[in-house]
Design an enzyme around this catalytic site. Structure first.
Site, PDB file in Angstrom:
ATOM      1  N   TRP A   1     -23.106 -12.349   8.115  1.00 29.09           N
ATOM      2  CA  TRP A   1     -23.295 -10.982   7.741  1.00 29.09           C
ATOM      3  C   TRP A   1     -23.325  -9.973   9.157  1.00 29.09           C
ATOM      4  O   TRP A   1     -22.959  -8.887   8.880  1.00 29.09           O
ATOM      5  CB  TRP A   1     -24.489 -10.812   6.829  1.00 29.09           C
TER       6      TRP A   1
ATOM      7  N   ASP B   1     -30.789  -5.124   9.377  1.00 25.51           N
ATOM      8  CA  ASP B   1     -30.437  -5.560   8.028  1.00 25.51           C
ATOM      9  C   ASP B   1     -31.568  -6.537   7.664  1.00 25.51           C
ATOM     10  O   ASP B   1     -31.431  -7.562   8.200  1.00 25.51           O
ATOM     11  CB  ASP B   1     -29.045  -5.928   8.053  1.00 25.51           C
TER      12      ASP B   1
ATOM     13  N   LYS C   1     -31.823 -10.339  -3.129  1.00 33.01           N
ATOM     14  CA  LYS C   1     -31.981 -11.337  -2.757  1.00 33.01           C
ATOM     15  C   LYS C   1     -33.594 -11.720  -3.097  1.00 33.01           C
ATOM     16  O   LYS C   1     -33.980 -12.375  -3.544  1.00 33.01           O
ATOM     17  CB  LYS C   1     -31.878 -11.672  -1.149  1.00 33.01           C
TER      18      LYS C   1
HETATM   19  C1  LIG Z   1     -26.016 -10.779   0.918  1.00 34.27           C
HETATM   20  C2  LIG Z   1     -26.080 -10.182   2.050  1.00 34.27           C
HETATM   21  C3  LIG Z   1     -25.410  -8.823   2.464  1.00 34.27           C
HETATM   22  C4  LIG Z   1     -24.324  -8.177   1.557  1.00 34.27           C
HETATM   23  O1  LIG Z   1     -24.913  -7.159   0.693  1.00 34.27           O
HETATM   24  P1  LIG Z   1     -24.254  -6.553  -0.574  1.00 34.27           P
HETATM   25  O2  LIG Z   1     -25.224  -5.957  -1.289  1.00 34.27           O
HETATM   26  O3  LIG Z   1     -23.269  -7.534  -1.409  1.00 34.27           O
HETATM   27  O4  LIG Z   1     -23.218  -5.392   0.190  1.00 34.27           O
HETATM   28  C5  LIG Z   1     -25.582  -8.066   3.834  1.00 34.27           C
HETATM   29  N1  LIG Z   1     -26.480  -8.666   4.595  1.00 34.27           N
HETATM   30  C6  LIG Z   1     -27.152  -9.803   4.342  1.00 34.27           C
HETATM   31  C7  LIG Z   1     -28.216 -10.217   5.423  1.00 34.27           C
HETATM   32  C8  LIG Z   1     -26.964 -10.462   3.220  1.00 34.27           C
HETATM   33  O5  LIG Z   1     -27.904 -11.412   3.058  1.00 34.27           O
END
Ligand SMILES: *Cc1c(COP(=O)(O)O)cnc(C)c1O
Length: 365
Positions: A105, A175, A199
């Site tokens: 990511w 993030d 998540k």
């Molecule tokens: C799943 C994930 C993403 C992707 O997110 P989307 O909402 O599908 O754009 C980005 N960063 C992390 C750390 C993730 O686990």
């Protein structure tokens, strides 16, 4: 409730608590006290303004967030933040943004930042197959960077930082999609935190952004309105039609965290117990189960591991699925096995998985 649903180890969208699912079920027919389905309530209603206000308040309470932060509920997922952040903070700048490349990511975020301006990769784990994170002695943060970006929990590889990185005089951007509200996070040390809901805190469709007011003072004014954080700040996250349903479910999750769990310290304790149970099992398995990540960087949210060869991994996943354990296949980019232990997954579910894994090992070693 369906026992399979309670054994959802998916990397995302992840398991949600049963008590919340039951409230969601009710709200699809009729939100208590409103008389309408949550799927058909106007986003301009007083009820929904109240949902957003209560949710913002709950976030502030859970995180101890100061008043100089805005709490936004946006669309476009974490992926849109990969672009919106450098569009806001890097476009037209000469000072590079510093990025850590610690897994799948952060690699996606890095590629989008490069479209907008200069990027310096401070550290990359790519050549090592993303099995560990950098130590402090490997990181030299520059005082003149535009900002620092990293991913607190690499969902695919199962790597998690157990400390805050960077300098206090450079904006930290993080993030936290896969560990947001799983534990306290010292939010006031970051200039911007983003996390989509799917998540740990709800269904897909909404992304939480916490942004310190002063971060936006020099932001460009010529962006599309929808991609300008100030548009959403001024509209209290109701600029256009927001995902009312997703935001409502996130509200129910924050109530659950506050009232049923008792806050983020408590949530962290439960999450730690779940992860320790599985890691202890891996470590005591005589190399039958092999953890992917270096011990010090192991994620409490995503336990990624391998078995000795692809054939036995395939059999493990098939038998686990047949026994009711869902979502254990590793990410398509890495393969292997990954047990995701998000907030909504119970310790009891992890104990059941551990029991299955012990039985499988005994039957196959
Ligand atoms: C799943 C994930 C993403 C992707 O997110 P989307 O909402 O599908 O754009 C980005 N960063 C992390 C750390 C993730 O686990």
């Amino acid at each position: 409730m369906n026992p399979r649903n309670s054994l959802n180890f998916s990397g995302g969208p992840g398991a949600l608590p049963e008590s919340v699912l039951l409230q969601v079920q009710q709200s699809i027919i009729e939100v208590p006290g409103v008389g309408l389905s949550v799927l058909g309530i106007s986003h301009r209603s007083d009820w929904f303004a109240g949902v957003v206000a209560e949710l913002e308040g709950n976030m502030r309470k859970l995180l101890g967030l100061p008043q100089n932060y805005h709490v936004l509920f946006l669309q476009g997922g974490a992926t849109q933040q990969f672009s919106m952040i450098p569009m806001t903070l890097l476009r037209g700048k000469t000072a590079p943004a510093e990025y850590l490349h610690t897994g799948y990511w952060s690699g996606k975020a890095l590629a989008e930042a490069r479209r907008e301006g200069p990027v310096r990769v401070l550290w990359s784990g790519e050549s090592g197959g993303f099995r560990r994170l950098p130590g402090d002695d490997e990181l030299i943060f520059s005082p003149d960077a535009s900002y620092l970006h990293y991913v607190s929990n690499e969902t695919v590889e199962g790597l998690q930082f157990h400390r805050v990185l960077g300098r206090d005089d450079v904006p930290r951007v993080c993030d936290m999609s896969s560990d947001f509200l799983s534990q306290p996070c010292e939010a006031e040390r970051y200039s911007l935190i983003y996390a989509h809901a799917q998540k740990n805190i709800g269904p897909a469709g909404v992304t939480v952004v916490l942004v310190r007011d002063e971060l936006l003072k020099d932001a460009p004014t010529d962006q599309p309105g929808f991609l300008d954080y100030r548009t959403h700040i001024n509209a209290h996250s109701i600029y256009n039609t927001p995902p009312v349903f997703a935001i409502y479910v996130v509200l129910l999750i924050t109530r659950w965290l506050l009232d049923d769990i008792g806050g983020l310290e408590r949530m962290a304790g439960i999450n730690r117990s779940k992860a320790e149970l599985l890691y202890r099992l891996l470590d005591g398995s005589n190399d039958f189960y092999r953890g992917r990540a270096e011990v010090k960087d192991r994620s409490l949210m995503n336990v990624a591991f391998n078995l000795s060869n692809p054939e036995i991994e395939k059999r493990f996943l098939e038998e686990a699925q047949a026994a009711g354990f869902s979502g254990l296949a590793g990410h398509r980019s890495t393969g292997g096995v990954r047990a995701s232990l998000y907030n909504g997954l119970t310790l009891d579910a992890v104990e059941q998985l551990a029991g299955f894994m012990e039985d499988f090992r005994r039957g196959n070693s």
